[in-house]
Write an enzyme that holds these catalytic residues in place. Structure first.
Site, PDB file in Angstrom:
ATOM      1  N   LYS A  53       0.723  -1.171   0.041  1.00  0.00           N
ATOM      2  CA  LYS A  53      -0.061  -0.031   0.007  1.00  0.00           C
ATOM      3  C   LYS A  53       0.929   1.526  -0.032  1.00  0.00           C
ATOM      4  O   LYS A  53       0.618   2.236  -0.626  1.00  0.00           O
ATOM      5  CB  LYS A  53      -0.912   0.075   1.005  1.00  0.00           C
ATOM      6  CG  LYS A  53      -1.986  -1.033   1.030  1.00  0.00           C
ATOM      7  CD  LYS A  53      -2.759  -1.211   2.385  1.00  0.00           C
ATOM      8  CE  LYS A  53      -3.787  -2.604   2.121  1.00  0.00           C
ATOM      9  NZ  LYS A  53      -4.331  -3.077   3.297  1.00  0.00           N
ATOM     10  N   GLN A  97      -4.494  -2.103   9.533  1.00  0.00           N
ATOM     11  CA  GLN A  97      -4.405  -3.447   8.820  1.00  0.00           C
ATOM     12  C   GLN A  97      -4.848  -4.394   9.883  1.00  0.00           C
ATOM     13  O   GLN A  97      -4.557  -4.686  10.991  1.00  0.00           O
ATOM     14  CB  GLN A  97      -3.018  -3.658   8.759  1.00  0.00           C
ATOM     15  CG  GLN A  97      -2.654  -4.794   8.128  1.00  0.00           C
ATOM     16  CD  GLN A  97      -3.284  -4.821   6.488  1.00  0.00           C
ATOM     17  OE1 GLN A  97      -3.248  -3.874   5.796  1.00  0.00           O
ATOM     18  NE2 GLN A  97      -3.895  -6.080   5.741  1.00  0.00           N
ATOM     19  N   ASP A 120     -11.363   2.512   4.159  1.00  0.00           N
ATOM     20  CA  ASP A 120     -11.425   0.858   3.795  1.00  0.00           C
ATOM     21  C   ASP A 120     -13.139   0.878   3.646  1.00  0.00           C
ATOM     22  O   ASP A 120     -13.284  -0.393   3.149  1.00  0.00           O
ATOM     23  CB  ASP A 120     -11.237   0.274   5.032  1.00  0.00           C
ATOM     24  CG  ASP A 120      -9.886  -0.735   4.824  1.00  0.00           C
ATOM     25  OD1 ASP A 120      -9.501  -0.989   3.673  1.00  0.00           O
ATOM     26  OD2 ASP A 120      -9.209  -1.137   5.756  1.00  0.00           O
TER      27      ASP A 120
END
Ligand code: NDP
Length: 286
Positions: A53, A97, A120
């Protein structure tokens, strides 16, 4: 029939080129999109996803930072860090994460990120907005899947889409997005009876199980579109999907590979959401 392969890597590169230009323009206007990724512990797979990322952000001109926290961090300390990031005007997107260590309640952490920075798309408010068809941050993997279908002008409206998997990050939201695009949707899972009888009806089959090669050509209708979300590491170290690529390729009309399929698209949609967050927050503050 031999399927046309939907190359997620190539599509990602094309989309990221356009995003790069957009970021350049934003920077010229004084807006520097920034993503902060919170990594708890040093799980090798998580570390590799986070680095991927960061690299993608860098290549697109998006600022990024990885906030690395020890695996022993308490839930309270992690929530405090998120609170700080929520209030940091230079940070536009926050991603924690997953998975988190067992002593931390994931849902609490997801809900601590303000919806305006939830790139997200996991916050219940953003999920609710998606369900009601409002503008929101769409969860990255489902968003990437819809974008892949659209890139090939594959019809969704009126088609029977069958989704295998009902997780909160893939199965449920992709089923909802397909419904928003007017598909008739069937969601299957491990308790589904006679899975094959349902998958064989699918015009679009989305496979998000997490078991290597469980879906072979016997599950597929001739001419179907098959999207393989699974990422499985074999004993020899290679990555592979949930779909038996070789046999399904001879029956489907469109098929996504693993790697170079849904994976790169997931990161691409994260970049897109981060740019959207930057524009939204700066407009609000401006
Ligand atoms: P989960 O383990 O959370 O969900 C798996 C789903 O598959 C569950 O709903 C489960 O049913 C169902 N399932 C398991 N076995 C069967 C079976 N034999 N028949 C029918 N359904 C079954 O996984 P995720 O949704 O998080 O991820 C799925 C896969 O996608 C993984 O390989 C993951 O690594 C990959 N992934 C890839 C991404 C990408 O960017 N390409 C992003 C996210 C995930 P039940 O609910 O009944 O247990």
């Amino acid at each position: 029939m031999t399927a046309e392969i939907i190359d997620g890597k190539a599509l990602s590169l094309k989309l990221r080129e356009a995003m790069k230009e957009e970021v350049t323009k934003l920077k010229a206007a004084g807006i520097h999109p920034k993503l902060t990724v919170v990594l708890v512990g040093n799980h090798p797979a998580s570390k590799s996803y986070v680095n991927g990322k960061k690299k993608a952000c860098h290549e697109t001109g998006i600022d990024s930072e990885i906030l690395e926290l020890s695996t022993t961090v308490t839930e309270t300390e992690l929530l405090q860090q998120i609170h700080k990031l929520n209030n940091d005007p230079t940070v536009h997107g926050i991603l924690v994460q997953l998975p988190l260590p067992g002593h931390i309640e994931e849902q609490k952490v997801i809900e601590a990120i303000i919806p305006e920075k939830d790139v997200d798309g996991f916050h219940p408010i953003n999920i609710g907005r998606m369900m009601t068809g409002m503008d929101t941050f769409l969860p990255c993997t489902p968003y990437g899947i819809i974008t892949m279908l659209q890139s090939k002008s594959i019809p969704i409206k009126g088609q029977h889409a069958v989704v295998i998997g009902r997780s909160n990050i893939v199965g449920k939201p992709v089923a909802q997005l397909l419904l928003n695009h007017h598909a008739t949707v069937t969601t299957c899972h491990s308790k589904t009876k006679d899975l094959k009888s349902l998958t064989k009806q699918a015009d679009i089959l989305i496979v998000a199980i997490g078991k290597a090669h469980v879906i072979d050509e016997s599950y597929i209708k001739e001419g179907a579109t098959v999207i393989d979300v699974g990422i499985n590491r074999l004993d020899n170290g290679t990555l592979t999907g949930d779909v038996d690529f070789q046999s399904v390729k001879e029956k489907a009309a469109y098929l996504t590979p693993v790697p170079r399929g849904v994976g790169p698209m997931t990161i691409t949609m994260l970049l897109k959401n981060t740019i959207k967050a930057a524009k939204g927050l700066e407009n609000r503050e401006g």
